[in-house]
Design a protein around this motif. Structure first.
Motif, PDB file in Angstrom:
ATOM      1  N   UNK A  71       0.821  -1.210   0.000  1.00  0.00           N
ATOM      2  CA  UNK A  71       0.000   0.000   0.000  1.00  0.00           C
ATOM      3  C   UNK A  71       0.847   1.249   0.000  1.00  0.00           C
ATOM      4  N   UNK A  72       2.012   1.200   0.607  1.00  0.00           N
ATOM      5  CA  UNK A  72       2.876   2.372   0.612  1.00  0.00           C
ATOM      6  C   UNK A  72       3.455   2.631  -0.763  1.00  0.00           C
ATOM      7  N   UNK A  73       3.668   1.575  -1.533  1.00  0.00           N
ATOM      8  CA  UNK A  73       4.227   1.746  -2.866  1.00  0.00           C
ATOM      9  C   UNK A  73       3.179   2.206  -3.864  1.00  0.00           C
ATOM     10  N   UNK A  74       1.984   1.599  -3.798  1.00  0.00           N
ATOM     11  CA  UNK A  74       0.943   1.906  -4.781  1.00  0.00           C
ATOM     12  C   UNK A  74      -0.103   2.861  -4.250  1.00  0.00           C
ATOM     13  N   UNK A  75      -0.244   2.879  -2.903  1.00  0.00           N
ATOM     14  CA  UNK A  75      -1.216   3.725  -2.225  1.00  0.00           C
ATOM     15  C   UNK A  75      -2.598   3.589  -2.830  1.00  0.00           C
ATOM     16  N   UNK A  76      -3.141   2.395  -2.743  1.00  0.00           N
ATOM     17  CA  UNK A  76      -4.523   2.162  -3.144  1.00  0.00           C
ATOM     18  C   UNK A  76      -5.349   1.877  -1.890  1.00  0.00           C
ATOM     19  N   UNK A  93     -20.497   3.081  -1.824  1.00  0.00           N
ATOM     20  CA  UNK A  93     -19.248   3.827  -1.674  1.00  0.00           C
ATOM     21  C   UNK A  93     -18.251   3.390  -2.745  1.00  0.00           C
ATOM     22  N   UNK A  94     -17.498   4.360  -3.237  1.00  0.00           N
ATOM     23  CA  UNK A  94     -16.439   4.069  -4.201  1.00  0.00           C
ATOM     24  C   UNK A  94     -15.216   4.898  -3.860  1.00  0.00           C
ATOM     25  N   UNK A  95     -14.061   4.226  -3.770  1.00  0.00           N
ATOM     26  CA  UNK A  95     -12.801   4.902  -3.465  1.00  0.00           C
ATOM     27  C   UNK A  95     -11.704   4.294  -4.333  1.00  0.00           C
ATOM     28  N   UNK A  96     -11.182   5.099  -5.239  1.00  0.00           N
ATOM     29  CA  UNK A  96     -10.189   4.581  -6.173  1.00  0.00           C
ATOM     30  C   UNK A  96     -10.810   3.510  -7.051  1.00  0.00           C
ATOM     31  N   UNK A  97     -10.171   2.336  -7.071  1.00  0.00           N
ATOM     32  CA  UNK A  97     -10.686   1.228  -7.883  1.00  0.00           C
ATOM     33  C   UNK A  97     -11.620   0.309  -7.097  1.00  0.00           C
ATOM     34  N   UNK A 148     -18.334  -4.878  -6.722  1.00  0.00           N
ATOM     35  CA  UNK A 148     -18.475  -5.293  -8.113  1.00  0.00           C
ATOM     36  C   UNK A 148     -17.792  -6.632  -8.355  1.00  0.00           C
ATOM     37  N   UNK A 149     -16.670  -6.856  -7.653  1.00  0.00           N
ATOM     38  CA  UNK A 149     -15.885  -8.071  -7.873  1.00  0.00           C
ATOM     39  C   UNK A 149     -16.515  -9.302  -7.246  1.00  0.00           C
ATOM     40  N   UNK A 150     -17.003  -9.189  -6.005  1.00  0.00           N
ATOM     41  CA  UNK A 150     -17.547 -10.355  -5.316  1.00  0.00           C
ATOM     42  C   UNK A 150     -18.343  -9.926  -4.089  1.00  0.00           C
ATOM     43  N   UNK A 151     -19.271 -10.798  -3.617  1.00  0.00           N
ATOM     44  CA  UNK A 151     -19.989 -10.507  -2.374  1.00  0.00           C
ATOM     45  C   UNK A 151     -19.034 -10.557  -1.191  1.00  0.00           C
TER      46      UNK A 151
END
Length: 327
Positions: free
Chosen positions: A16-21, A233-237, A262-265
């Motif tokens: 997360x520190x490298x990509x910060x998602x 809610x939506x944040x980034x991807x 969107x990807x899975x329950x």
């Protein structure tokens, strides 16, 4: 076992520190933490209100815990509500932590006799910290002696990232329905430890209905209510939708929720609430039954909320509080 947990956490932190998602922490009992959901909720209860929330995500690992405390009330002279919100999120027993302190103002506009519109504004001081000494890494593992080797991973230049953040929200309601939208991290602050990276904007939409059941009672606290609601809610991807229905009768309330992306329950949420004195204390408990690919082997999530509504002062003009689930 503890070293394995921290190793997994270290890998997550470095990713997360490298990509910060990164994603913000979330609460299943979102209407027991209304200021965290949408700053426009400040003062919506009219009377002064205090809320405490605690969430333990994946208790088997015992590494993800979130705490929240808030206070808000309506102020005649400001024609709106004011609020204070403090939140702390800990991973790995504090190895990675986020602390926020926010001041909130919500302007209340009486559009008509039955419809009210609220616009909220939030300023936040945000601090993210990493305790490098509490982390272990895969290259420290000796096949025979365990975690005894030196790691090649180097700590960041600073173990604390601080910034100021701005959020906003809007909320409309009548006696029977409400809808709103909130926009957190409008400034998209940089909170990376290793390289530049911005916290993604989080957009949230909320809506719900209050449906009286049976004959209207003289004493409102004895009335039965069914309260379906939805939060997206939506944040980034990442995105998340929670569909839930609450049932309230007197001091007792309960509900079921379904959270999915969107990807899975993700989870089925079971909620219970109790208000021993109408207008005063409210206690809520919820449990997330994980139905994603992680199954429920990590223990789902436990969440507890505690709220207190202070007595109202005599008011010069009448405003209606939003009828939300009583969790």
């Amino acid at each position: 076992m503890k070293n394995i947990k921290l190793t997994l956490l270290a890998i997550t932190i470095l990713s997360t520190c490298s990509l910060l998602r990164a994603q913000d922490p979330h609460f299943s009992q979102y209407y027991s933490n209304p200021l965290y959901l949408n700053p426009a909720f400040a003062g919506s209860n009219i009377c002064p209100r205090a809320s405490l929330n605690y969430r333990n995500q994946y208790p088997v690992l015992d590494v993800f815990q979130t705490y929240s405390a808030s206070y808000d009330q309506y102020v005649d002279g400001l024609n709106g509500g004011i609020g204070v919100l403090v939140m702390r999120d800990e991973a790995g027993g504090g190895a990675l932590s986020t602390t926020e302190a926010s001041l909130i103002y919500s302007y209340h506009l009486k559009v008509s006799r039955k419809f009210t519109l609220l616009a909220g504004f939030q300023g936040t001081f945000r601090q993210r910290a990493i305790n490098w000494d509490n982390l272990t890494f895969p290259d420290q593992i000796d096949p025979y002696y365990g975690f005894v080797l030196e790691t090649a991973q180097r700590p960041p230049g600073s173990d604390i990232a601080t910034n100021l953040d701005v959020s906003a929200g809007i909320l409309g309601f009548t006696e029977k329905f409400y809808f709103g939208a909130s926009f957190h991290h409008l400034t998209q602050p940089d909170e990376a430890f290793f390289q530049d990276g911005k916290l993604p904007l989080k957009i949230s939409g909320q809506a719900g209905f209050t449906i009286p059941l049976g004959r209207q009672r003289i004493h409102n606290e004895l009335q039965n209510y069914l309260i379906p609601n939805v939060v997206y809610q939506r944040q980034g991807t990442f995105d998340q939708m929670t569909l839930s229905t609450a049932f309230s009768r007197g001091p007792i309330s309960g509900g079921l929720g379904f959270r999915t992306s969107t990807a899975n329950p993700d989870a089925v949420v079971v909620l219970l609430g109790y208000a021993p004195t109408e207008g005063a204390w409210k206690i809520g408990y919820s449990y997330d039954i994980t139905i994603s690919s992680a199954a429920n082997s990590l223990g789902g999530a436990h969440e507890v909320s505690l709220g207190y509504n202070f007595p109202c002062r005599v008011r010069k003009k009448r405003n209606e509080a939003i009828k939300c689930p009583k969790f």
